[in-house]
Design a protein around this motif. Structure first.
Motif, PDB file in Angstrom:
ATOM      1  N   ALA A   1       0.817  -1.199   0.000  1.00 26.24           N
ATOM      2  CA  ALA A   1       0.000   0.000   0.000  1.00 26.24           C
ATOM      3  C   ALA A   1       0.857   1.259   0.000  1.00 26.24           C
ATOM      4  N   PHE A   2       2.024   1.166   0.591  1.00 27.29           N
ATOM      5  CA  PHE A   2       2.831   2.386   0.691  1.00 27.29           C
ATOM      6  C   PHE A   2       3.358   2.804  -0.676  1.00 27.29           C
ATOM      7  N   PHE A   3       3.344   1.901  -1.623  1.00 28.47           N
ATOM      8  CA  PHE A   3       3.721   2.292  -2.978  1.00 28.47           C
ATOM      9  C   PHE A   3       2.795   3.385  -3.506  1.00 28.47           C
ATOM     10  N   LEU A   4       1.559   3.340  -3.061  1.00 27.95           N
ATOM     11  CA  LEU A   4       0.607   4.332  -3.537  1.00 27.95           C
ATOM     12  C   LEU A   4       1.033   5.737  -3.142  1.00 27.95           C
ATOM     13  N   ASP A   5       1.613   5.854  -1.967  1.00 29.07           N
ATOM     14  CA  ASP A   5       2.096   7.168  -1.550  1.00 29.07           C
ATOM     15  C   ASP A   5       3.279   7.606  -2.401  1.00 29.07           C
ATOM     16  N   ILE A   6       4.117   6.661  -2.707  1.00 30.18           N
ATOM     17  CA  ILE A   6       5.255   6.974  -3.574  1.00 30.18           C
ATOM     18  C   ILE A   6       4.748   7.409  -4.938  1.00 30.18           C
ATOM     19  N   ILE A   7       3.787   6.657  -5.447  1.00 28.89           N
ATOM     20  CA  ILE A   7       3.226   6.971  -6.757  1.00 28.89           C
ATOM     21  C   ILE A   7       2.605   8.358  -6.775  1.00 28.89           C
ATOM     22  N   SER A   8       1.861   8.684  -5.726  1.00 32.00           N
ATOM     23  CA  SER A   8       1.255  10.015  -5.641  1.00 32.00           C
ATOM     24  C   SER A   8       2.322  11.092  -5.742  1.00 32.00           C
ATOM     25  N   ALA A   9       3.381  10.895  -5.011  1.00 30.48           N
ATOM     26  CA  ALA A   9       4.446  11.898  -5.015  1.00 30.48           C
ATOM     27  C   ALA A   9       5.055  12.022  -6.411  1.00 30.48           C
ATOM     28  N   ILE A  10       5.253  10.903  -7.061  1.00 26.32           N
ATOM     29  CA  ILE A  10       5.813  10.926  -8.409  1.00 26.32           C
ATOM     30  C   ILE A  10       4.880  11.670  -9.358  1.00 26.32           C
ATOM     31  N   GLU A  11       3.596  11.331  -9.265  1.00 26.15           N
ATOM     32  CA  GLU A  11       2.618  11.993 -10.132  1.00 26.15           C
ATOM     33  C   GLU A  11       2.635  13.499  -9.942  1.00 26.15           C
ATOM     34  N   ALA A  12       2.611  13.915  -8.690  1.00 29.25           N
ATOM     35  CA  ALA A  12       2.601  15.350  -8.401  1.00 29.25           C
ATOM     36  C   ALA A  12       3.820  16.014  -9.027  1.00 29.25           C
TER      37      ALA A  12
ATOM     38  N   GLN B   1       8.854   4.370   5.886  1.00 26.24           N
ATOM     39  CA  GLN B   1       9.648   4.938   4.806  1.00 26.24           C
ATOM     40  C   GLN B   1       9.152   6.349   4.498  1.00 26.24           C
ATOM     41  N   PRO B   2      10.038   7.228   4.123  1.00 29.46           N
ATOM     42  CA  PRO B   2       9.611   8.577   3.733  1.00 29.46           C
ATOM     43  C   PRO B   2       9.123   8.544   2.288  1.00 29.46           C
ATOM     44  N   CYS B   3       7.873   8.129   2.113  1.00 23.97           N
ATOM     45  CA  CYS B   3       7.361   7.855   0.767  1.00 23.97           C
ATOM     46  C   CYS B   3       7.411   9.073  -0.149  1.00 23.97           C
ATOM     47  N   ALA B   4       6.963  10.208   0.365  1.00 29.06           N
ATOM     48  CA  ALA B   4       6.924  11.403  -0.475  1.00 29.06           C
ATOM     49  C   ALA B   4       8.318  11.726  -0.989  1.00 29.06           C
ATOM     50  N   GLU B   5       9.263  11.655  -0.081  1.00 34.52           N
ATOM     51  CA  GLU B   5      10.639  11.966  -0.438  1.00 34.52           C
ATOM     52  C   GLU B   5      11.167  10.990  -1.497  1.00 34.52           C
ATOM     53  N   ILE B   6      10.846   9.734  -1.297  1.00 36.71           N
ATOM     54  CA  ILE B   6      11.284   8.711  -2.251  1.00 36.71           C
ATOM     55  C   ILE B   6      10.694   8.989  -3.624  1.00 36.71           C
ATOM     56  N   GLY B   7       9.407   9.306  -3.643  1.00 30.48           N
ATOM     57  CA  GLY B   7       8.750   9.599  -4.913  1.00 30.48           C
ATOM     58  C   GLY B   7       9.356  10.804  -5.602  1.00 30.48           C
ATOM     59  N   GLN B   8       9.574  11.850  -4.831  1.00 27.43           N
ATOM     60  CA  GLN B   8      10.154  13.058  -5.416  1.00 27.43           C
ATOM     61  C   GLN B   8      11.532  12.776  -6.004  1.00 27.43           C
ATOM     62  N   THR B   9      12.305  12.030  -5.252  1.00 24.09           N
ATOM     63  CA  THR B   9      13.650  11.712  -5.731  1.00 24.09           C
ATOM     64  C   THR B   9      13.590  10.888  -7.017  1.00 24.09           C
ATOM     65  N   ALA B  10      12.697   9.927  -7.021  1.00 24.55           N
ATOM     66  CA  ALA B  10      12.557   9.087  -8.217  1.00 24.55           C
ATOM     67  C   ALA B  10      12.209   9.955  -9.425  1.00 24.55           C
ATOM     68  N   ALA B  11      11.287  10.881  -9.230  1.00 26.34           N
ATOM     69  CA  ALA B  11      10.877  11.759 -10.329  1.00 26.34           C
ATOM     70  C   ALA B  11      12.062  12.607 -10.794  1.00 26.34           C
ATOM     71  N   ARG B  12      12.783  13.114  -9.844  1.00 24.05           N
ATOM     72  CA  ARG B  12      13.936  13.937 -10.188  1.00 24.05           C
ATOM     73  C   ARG B  12      14.962  13.115 -10.979  1.00 24.05           C
ATOM     74  N   LEU B  13      15.206  11.931 -10.504  1.00 30.24           N
ATOM     75  CA  LEU B  13      16.193  11.074 -11.162  1.00 30.24           C
ATOM     76  C   LEU B  13      15.779  10.727 -12.583  1.00 30.24           C
ATOM     77  N   ILE B  14      14.516  10.417 -12.773  1.00 31.08           N
ATOM     78  CA  ILE B  14      14.108   9.993 -14.115  1.00 31.08           C
ATOM     79  C   ILE B  14      14.202  11.164 -15.090  1.00 31.08           C
ATOM     80  N   ARG B  15      13.902  12.344 -14.613  1.00 29.57           N
ATOM     81  CA  ARG B  15      14.030  13.516 -15.473  1.00 29.57           C
ATOM     82  C   ARG B  15      15.475  13.687 -15.917  1.00 29.57           C
ATOM     83  N   ARG B  16      16.352  13.590 -14.953  1.00 28.97           N
ATOM     84  CA  ARG B  16      17.774  13.737 -15.246  1.00 28.97           C
ATOM     85  C   ARG B  16      18.215  12.652 -16.237  1.00 28.97           C
ATOM     86  N   ARG B  17      17.769  11.432 -15.978  1.00 24.94           N
ATOM     87  CA  ARG B  17      18.174  10.305 -16.814  1.00 24.94           C
ATOM     88  C   ARG B  17      17.656  10.465 -18.235  1.00 24.94           C
TER      89      ARG B  17
END
Lengths: 340, 340
Positions: B77-88, B294-310
């Motif tokens: 379920a916590f993936f959903l929080d990560i996903i939300s952060a990524i979407e935002a 886990q700091p889901c929001a932070e993880i999501g934000q970082t993932a989004a940042r990384l993919i943009r860079r990549r």
DNA sequence: CGATGCTTTGAAAACGTTTGCACCCATTTG
DNA sequence: CAAATGGGTGCAAACGTTTTCAAAGCATCG
């Protein structure tokens, strides 16, 4: 593995010494090609690492063979089971599925629906967050997008599949009454769903028939977990507290339990509670919730079937399907008296 | 609202008495157009109910401005929080997000990844179900698809973001030890995740430093809820049962609780339990689980940042980020002694 | 030996956008 | 008054497929 230049079918064609058309036909099996040429093409494909371009294909075909799913994933874990069933069904039909999380936010829902339509999905399966007035529903109707509504049945102009709410409510209120509960409270779910209206209706009918109806025990609809907790709080602060709470959906169940728990009350000692919608962990944690379970797989299959039909004939008369709920008796309503 | 013929930009152009190009530029704001023509175009658009075609647009642009998300929604379920952060985060950048449920099935995961690539998404964010040998990971690498790995860090050739497992384990084992538990068991998660390896490693190091290490208390990795339950069962049947169980992820927590509960054992009376990954309802149901969050929001934000860079620079050196966990102390490990 | 039919393949026109290039007209400038 | 400037627009070539139409090769037949 080549360095990296855009690989197109043209590249493959040249490498294989055949025409573009032939490559397409080999890849799609869409007309006979001699064995030797076919092998040539396949070899070329793997040699240069060609990856088909779905975008170009969809454009040329003027069809995406894709259907969009719009659900609120956050609280409604059981939606995942429905989604799985839909995916399985669609895969059998060679349809792709695009999943979106609406978060039960009508504005986001609308954006998703529009995006999906612009992506030219063949159809949309939606658990609507708003009622018939919501932007998403209106959009779907105005643009004549093939759509199926799930769970929350918002608008009879669309195909719909959900729970038989009448049965669901009767199942659980009967259970509650049989266990001797008299003062049964209801915390209904989101106010704009016809689902909610139906559940309230069935609830009132059932209790009224028993002479147990007390409208003071029906809280306003709860739109969030927080609201459900607040309604519960008010219930418990009132003059005469209920001896059982029926939660209209899993969000309400969680909200109610949050409040009950934070007051240090014990279920079912101090209060009975029953919910609609099951949880995977419900058997492992206290109180073990007695709930009404939805036949998720069946709902998903039906939704998939309906959307296929709707895509095929946009003007067919809308169908509404009500699935049969089942009662999962655990311990949150007190102990079941032995059957006699 | 017209009857129904395919509306294209050409239709709009004719209706507005301008050229195709002008319509495009008006709609995209991509070059100056006089106010009067712009209004003409907008009027024509709403008059005929034109809906832009994302497919054609993406093809012409040779870019989709879309990133694909591949997660296992079912248990986590916590993936959903990560996903939300990524979407935002992605929305802020004008990127669309396509969500897929891998079900933690490597075969399905591979199919999804390939499909996403064929759809020409700009990049993929993935919580891999398999290890570095998995088909999906290999595919991503061979085809040089911009990708970021989340949670289960499978392969250092990719950008990664996950939990600082070392800290996570220490946080919770320290807590357990402080409460006086000596025989601490570990049920590790999926064996192919480096995450699991790291957690086992940290666990052994911590206990060993205290002279408390007993390898008999470390079960084999659990790949499913069922397996976790079985491992727990074996643990409880063994000669000397542990006085605390540490579950390597939420699936393990649920599996362990299922077994404990079905035996009628009470937590924390008979046994302490702590998990990694929080649950929304953990505060409302017994036992109230003590967990590492886990700091889901932070993880999501970082993932989004990384993919943009990549996406921007496919050849940049891979980064690995470890986020800081926090301990949520509830009641499943026994009562916290007052701080002195 | 020309007509007929079959098997296998190619050329080119869609599909609905974006975008580089060029054009036209009206105004300013030397 | 011719030339330069610049604001506003249109033409047509991509983008990477699918698919229609038709042709080329070749054997069979009368």
């Amino acid at each position: 593995m080549e360095k990296h230049g855009r690989k197109t079918m043209q590249t493959v064609a040249e490498r294989a010494g055949v025409s573009l058309a032939t490559v397409s036909h080999v890849l799609n099996g869409t007309r006979f090609v001699s064995k030797t040429t076919a092998e040539l093409v396949h070899k070329a494909v793997t040699d240069i690492g060609y990856v088909p371009n779905t975008i170009a294909r969809d454009l040329a075909r003027s069809s995406t063979s894709t259907i969009g799913l719009v659900f609120s994933l956050s609280v409604n874990a059981f939606f995942l089971d429905i989604i799985s069933a839909i995916e399985a069904e669609c895969q059998r039909d060679g349809l792709s599925v695009l999943l979106f999380d609406s978060n039960d936010d009508p504005a986001k829902e609308w954006r998703i629906v529009r995006d999906l339509h612009q992506r030219r999905v063949d159809g949309i399966i939606l658990a609507p967050a708003g009622g018939p007035e919501s932007a998403a529903i209106r959009y779907l109707h105005e643009n004549r997008v093939p759509a199926v509504l799930v769970d929350r049945l918002a608008d009879s102009r669309f195909d719909q599949v959900g729970l038989n709410n009448h049965d669901a409510i009767h199942l659980v209120t009967d259970h509650l009454c049989n266990l001797g509960h008299r003062r049964i409270a209801l915390i209904p779910g989101h106010s704009t769903y016809t689902t909610t209206v139906e559940r309230i209706e069935a609830f009132r009918a059932n209790l009224s028939a028993r002479g147990l109806l007390d409208d003071g025990l029906i809280t306003p609809p709860a739109h969030t977990l927080q609201e459900a907790a607040e309604h519960t709080s008010r219930l418990l602060d009132s003059g005469h507290i209920p001896d059982a709470i029926l939660a209209g959906n899993n969000l309400c169940t969680l909200g109610a339990m949050r409040e009950i728990s934070s007051r240090g009350m014990k279920v079912p000692r101090d209060l009975a509670i029953a919910g609609i919608d099951d949880f995977e962990w419900a058997d492992s944690f206290e109180p073990r919730l007695t709930v009404v379970r939805q036949p998720c797989a069946e709902i998903g299959q039906t939704a998939a079937r309906l959307i296929r039909r709707r895509v095929a004939s946009i003007d067919a008369a809308p169908e509404a399907h009500r699935m049969t709920p089942s009662l999962i008796v655990r311990r949150s309503c007190g102990y079941m008296p032995a059957e006699s």
